[in-house]
Design an enzyme around this catalytic site. Structure first.
Site, PDB file in Angstrom:
ATOM      1  N   ALA A  34       0.775  -1.214   0.021  1.00 45.00           N
ATOM      2  CA  ALA A  34       0.003  -0.015  -0.107  1.00 45.00           C
ATOM      3  C   ALA A  34       0.917   1.275   0.027  1.00 45.00           C
ATOM      4  O   ALA A  34       0.732   2.009  -0.919  1.00 45.00           O
ATOM      5  CB  ALA A  34      -0.800   0.082   1.178  1.00 45.00           C
ATOM      6  N   SER A  36       4.117   1.641  -0.843  1.00 44.53           N
ATOM      7  CA  SER A  36       4.834   1.919  -1.867  1.00 44.53           C
ATOM      8  C   SER A  36       4.096   2.537  -3.125  1.00 44.53           C
ATOM      9  O   SER A  36       4.492   2.939  -3.994  1.00 44.53           O
ATOM     10  CB  SER A  36       5.837   0.774  -2.146  1.00 44.53           C
ATOM     11  N   GLY A 253      -5.642  -1.765  -5.111  1.00 42.45           N
ATOM     12  CA  GLY A 253      -4.536  -0.614  -5.530  1.00 42.45           C
ATOM     13  C   GLY A 253      -5.418   0.831  -5.724  1.00 42.45           C
ATOM     14  O   GLY A 253      -4.940   1.762  -5.571  1.00 42.45           O
ATOM     15  N   ASP A 256      -5.254   3.122  -2.508  1.00 39.90           N
ATOM     16  CA  ASP A 256      -3.630   3.728  -2.572  1.00 39.90           C
ATOM     17  C   ASP A 256      -3.633   4.758  -3.504  1.00 39.90           C
ATOM     18  O   ASP A 256      -3.238   5.882  -3.264  1.00 39.90           O
ATOM     19  CB  ASP A 256      -2.638   2.639  -2.951  1.00 39.90           C
TER      20      ASP A 256
HETATM   21  O1  KDG Z   1      -3.727  -1.598  -1.417  1.00 41.81           O
HETATM   22  C1  KDG Z   1      -3.028  -2.748  -2.217  1.00 41.81           C
HETATM   23  C2  KDG Z   1      -2.286  -3.488  -0.935  1.00 41.81           C
HETATM   24  O2  KDG Z   1      -3.015  -3.997  -0.018  1.00 41.81           O
HETATM   25  C3  KDG Z   1      -1.556  -4.530  -1.542  1.00 41.81           C
HETATM   26  O3  KDG Z   1      -0.489  -4.016  -2.447  1.00 41.81           O
HETATM   27  C4  KDG Z   1      -0.815  -5.312  -0.707  1.00 41.81           C
HETATM   28  O4  KDG Z   1      -0.070  -3.922   0.707  1.00 41.81           O
HETATM   29  C5  KDG Z   1      -0.622  -4.934   0.651  1.00 41.81           C
HETATM   30  C6  KDG Z   1      -1.241  -5.531   1.872  1.00 41.81           C
HETATM   31  O5  KDG Z   1      -0.555  -5.550   2.705  1.00 41.81           O
HETATM   32  O6  KDG Z   1      -2.527  -5.967   1.581  1.00 41.81           O
END
Ligand code: KDG
Length: 315
Positions: A34, A36, A253, A256
């Site tokens: 998230a 990054s 995504g 984010d």
């Molecule tokens: O928002 C997307 C993220 O959830 C994914 O890239 C993975 O960071 C992540 C997670 O911990 O769920």
């Protein structure tokens, strides 16, 4: 740096086709996480952002490091951990359009992140600290790091932005609710989805969620409503911003990208409503392709998308 953030990034194994994972045999290796994702999105929009983490000293960790550096994100605060691996996760694209996730991240390098790794004393001059509710779910030391970072940022006059990002596969709702409420109480801006809002406040309506979180201490609350847009509330103003209509391929995504759009608006001095609009546009663009961030725009593409969409609405 304008923005400081930290958290876990993993190698994402993204299936080449939809269907049950036990029957899928080909995957594309990508980068996911998230914080990054937010960093990459901000960097593409021309903002200076620093992402701090621990990565395994393995080919996956190196790939993530180089990928982020290649996107223009400052990775000078990244630590390579000799003993723990980089986390891994698999996506499952279900036939009915939803996305499933399977994590292999317990004991990962990032889960060993500590307050000392953040070097908060070097943040002078930065404007925003961005944290998510994923990091405090990873380990005790990660949880401590989030609270310490928030305190440091506040002492330095930075704006603290919190995306609850509840991950039910990492911790139970009761524990998450308590920790997320504590972070929200110290944050300037909170960006929940409706489900997270319900978890944190018990209220179901966006306006009531925003009111409850503002009563805890948050100054601005923006409740994400998916394709419908978002509801925002501050001490001066509240209202709904309409979302953008797009063909959805992969929803992961989107939150984010939304956060990055909002931060970008704040950094550019836009009003809250204008920042929410930028956030909605970023979220919409994120879901039009697979991968967490690959489809995110640069500034020119974003502006073209926003003005093109307004043109269409006027026609
Ligand atoms: O928002 C997307 C993220 O959830 C994914 O890239 C993975 O960071 C992540 C997670 O911990 O769920």
């Amino acid at each position: 740096m304008a923005v400081i953030t930290f958290g876990e990034s993993m190698v994402l194994m993204d299936p080449e086709r939809s269907g049950r994972l036990e029957n899928v045999s080909r995957f594309e290796k990508r980068i996911a996480g998230a914080e990054s994702n937010v960093s990459i999105a901000l960097s593409r929009l021309g903002h200076r952002v620093s992402w701090i983490s621990r990565l395994g000293k393995d080919p996956f960790g190196l790939g993530i490091y180089r990928g982020l550096r290649g996107e223009g994100v400052d990775v000078s605060g990244v630590i390579f951990d000799e003993t723990r691996p980089t986390g891994l996760y698999f996506k499952e694209r279900k036939a009915h359009g939803a996305t499933g996730v399977y994590y292999y991240r317990a004991g990962s390098a990032a889960s060993a992140l500590t307050t000392a790794d953040l070097n908060g004393e070097t943040w002078q001059g930065a404007q925003i600290l961005f944290v998510t509710g994923i990091t405090p779910a990873l380990s005790e030391s990660c949880r401590e790091a989030v609270f310490a970072a928030v305190d440091t940022a506040r002492q330095q006059g930075m704006t603290v932005v919190f995306d609850p990002n509840y991950r039910g596969k990492l911790w139970g709702g009761k524990e998450a609710r308590s920790v997320m409420r504590q972070i929200a109480a110290k944050a300037d801006v909170v960006l929940p989805g409706v489900g997270e809002g319900v978890l944190m406040t018990g209220s179901e309506e966006p306006a009531a969620i925003a009111f409850a979180l503002r009563s805890l201490g948050a100054k601005q609350v923006v409740v994400k409503l998916g394709p419908e847009g978002a509801w925002y509330a501050t001490s001066e103003d509240e209202g709904k911003v309409q979302g953008f209509s797009v063909q959805q391929v992969d929803e992961v995504g989107a939150g984010d990208a939304f956060a990055a759009g909002y931060l970008s608006g704040m950094l550019d001095g836009l009003t809250v409503a204008e920042s929410v609009k930028r956030a909605c546009a970023m979220g919409a663009l994120a879901v039009t392709g697979t991968g967490d961030y690959e489809n995110l725009p640069d500034r020119e593409e974003l502006e073209r998308f926003i003005s093109g969409a307004s043109e269409e609405t006027r026609r």
